[in-house]
Design an enzyme around this catalytic site. Structure first.
Site, mmCIF file in Angstrom:
data_model
loop_
_atom_site.group_PDB
_atom_site.id
_atom_site.type_symbol
_atom_site.label_atom_id
_atom_site.label_comp_id
_atom_site.label_asym_id
_atom_site.label_seq_id
_atom_site.Cartn_x
_atom_site.Cartn_y
_atom_site.Cartn_z
ATOM 1 N N GLY A 209 -3.463 -4.019 7.450
ATOM 2 C CA GLY A 209 -2.883 -5.104 9.032
ATOM 3 C C GLY A 209 -3.891 -5.388 9.878
ATOM 4 N N SER A 210 -4.048 -5.358 11.048
ATOM 5 C CA SER A 210 -4.852 -5.258 11.582
ATOM 6 C C SER A 210 -5.530 -3.752 12.540
ATOM 7 C CB SER A 210 -4.894 -6.218 13.332
ATOM 8 O OG SER A 210 -3.930 -6.016 13.846
ATOM 9 N N GLY A 214 -2.413 -1.218 13.548
ATOM 10 C CA GLY A 214 -2.863 -0.028 12.792
ATOM 11 C C GLY A 214 -2.379 1.486 13.860
ATOM 12 N N GLU A 231 -4.217 0.614 5.928
ATOM 13 C CA GLU A 231 -5.641 -0.677 5.806
ATOM 14 C C GLU A 231 -5.762 -1.182 6.248
ATOM 15 O OE1 GLU A 231 -6.868 -3.937 2.617
ATOM 16 O OE2 GLU A 231 -4.874 -2.983 1.877
#
Length: 461
Positions: A209-210, A214, A231
């Protein structure tokens, strides 16, 4: 706090479906079930685990039409392209099954007289997978398959934009005959998700995600000594070198920038072109972009659909407008794509020139159908600009010189370097990022290392 959520389809802005969030009691029950299933699942042979996971993959492939329809209606990807995601899922899953023996094999150091020594990989316990909406099957399968095959139990929390994907995974694993508690799904809001991340029953978290998301996940897990795979975002660059095959570079980079409406973790978001090719590259890029069939994703002739939601499209519109105000030139005229509707999820592709690194469109993740193109003088100029980013997921170089590509790749701060291709995950290679693109590894044999712990055996004869 709402106990339900709605999915708004970007196709027409209507409510596609509603679902209930899991209650605290349901979350607690899922954690208990996952814990109780651990011993039996890890005691199952590797061959049996691979076979059971393989049956789930078979089910998803057999239900490709349902899966594709779910993708299109929830996120707006054209129905002509959505089935390809299940093909990619199958490729990655089959590969990870095929290398399981290697990925989980004992590691034996050189022989030492009088001793037997080896390292054995053991499952972590319960793995929590937090999957995004943009490639809802592919991003989840990267962790689901190796985690289960390694002997972990798994809880999947999917994006609230794509609950149908989580439910299809659940149906697939149930159909495959996995024991109760080995694979479960939960629909959760943001706060409940972070609470789950910090639960003592969770042994590893895989988040896609963003960057902000994270950070929140890492903070939620920070009180415990567990692994977190992240990621995150990207602002992936491409460099068209002076010896590039120009038609091939144009064809691939247009697709790399605009496939899935630019909503790909490794979408090409900025392009640097050697001055020798700059005008011809831009002219060809614009010509191919103007040829897109942009519209309703349920129309089989459409090859570019809406973004996932109107707010996301408006964010990209603001980024484009800011660049133009600062001196950039937009090469796709307003009205060329009649479907483009301000305030809706339908945002036409845009090509910008006259851009520089003072502009958000060249520095901040766009995650939409816009690309900035800059001329560069040479390789050193390209490397400098490509590294001028807080992200480092992938980069591509377009050249006929393999040795130059490797030298170039060594100088770029990214997890993956491509030569003459882009926007692709090879399951044989580690998927990883640098800088704010995250940490950890999925896919390849190293993907199994992240989802296991090593136990050393030291036996004296």
């Amino acid at each position: 706090m709402s106990q339900t959520f709605s999915v708004i389809t970007p196709i027409d802005g209507s409510v596609l479906l509603e679902r209930a969030y899991a209650s605290d009691n349901q979350v607690a029950a899922a954690l208990t079930a996952a814990r109780d299933a651990r011993h039996g699942w890890r005691a199952t042979t590797l061959t049996e685990r691979i076979a059971l996971v393989g049956r789930a993959v078979d089910w998803l492939v057999a239900n490709k039409v349902r899966a594709a329809d779910a993708i299109t209606r929830q996120i707006g990807r054209p129905i002509s392209q959505s089935p390809g995601e299940i093909g990619g899922l199958e490729e990655r899953a089959r590969y990870m099954m095929a290398i399981a023996d290697e990925g989980l094999a004992d590691i034996r150091p050189t022989t030492k007289a009088g001793f037997e020594r080896f390292l054995r990989r053991k499952p972590l316990g319960t793995v929590l997978v937090l999957a995004p909406w943009n490639y809802p099957f592919l991003t989840a399968i990267n962790t689901l398959v190796p985690a289960l095959i390694a002997g972990n139990t798994v809880i999947l929390k999917h994006s609230s934009q794509t609950p149908l994907v989580a439910e299809l995974f659940d149906e697939a694993f149930r159909s495959a005959g996995l024991p109760a508690g080995v694979f479960q799904i939960l629909h959760l809001d943001h706060d409940a998700t972070l609470k789950l991340v910090g639960a003592p029953e969770i042994d590893f978290v895989a988040f896609t995600g963003s960057v902000d998301g994270g950070r929140a996940v890492q903070q939620a897990a920070g009180r415990r000594f567990i692994g977190v795979g992240l990621e995150l975002g990207g602002k992936d660059p491409a460099y068209v070198r002076n010896d590039a095959d120009l038609p091939s570079a144009i064809d691939n980079l247009v697709d790399g920038a605009f496939f899935n409406a630019g909503q790909s973790c490794c979408a090409v978001e900025r392009i640097y072109v050697h001055r020798r090719h700059y005008k011809d590259f831009v002219d060809g890029f614009v010509e191919l972009t103007r040829a897109y069939r942009f519209g309703n994703p349920l129309d089989s002739k459409t090859n570019l659909g809406p973004m996932v939601r109107a707010s996301a499209a408006d964010s990209v519109r603001r980024q484009i407008a800011a660049a133009v105000t600062a001196g950039a030139k937009a090469l796709i005229p307003a009205g060329h794509f009649a479907v483009d509707a301000p305030g809706s999820a339908y945002l036409a592709p845009q090509v910008l020139v006259g851009v520089d690194h003072t502009m958000s469109v060249m520095c901040d993740e766009s995650f939409g159908p816009v690309i900035g193109i800059m001329p560069v003088n040479d390789d050193l100029d390209a490397v400098r600009l490509m590294n001028d980013s807080r992200y480092g997921l992938t980069a591509s170089i377009w050249t006929r010189d393999r040795d130059a590509a490797i030298r170039f790749g060594e100088a770029i701060d990214t997890g993956t370097v491509f030569m003459n291709r882009c926007d692709y995950l090879d399951p044989a290679l580690a998927w990883t990022g640098a800088k704010d693109s995250g940490r950890g590894v999925s896919l390849s044999v190293l993907g199994y290392a992240q989802l296991t712990r090593v136990k050393s055996f030291h036996l004296k004869g």
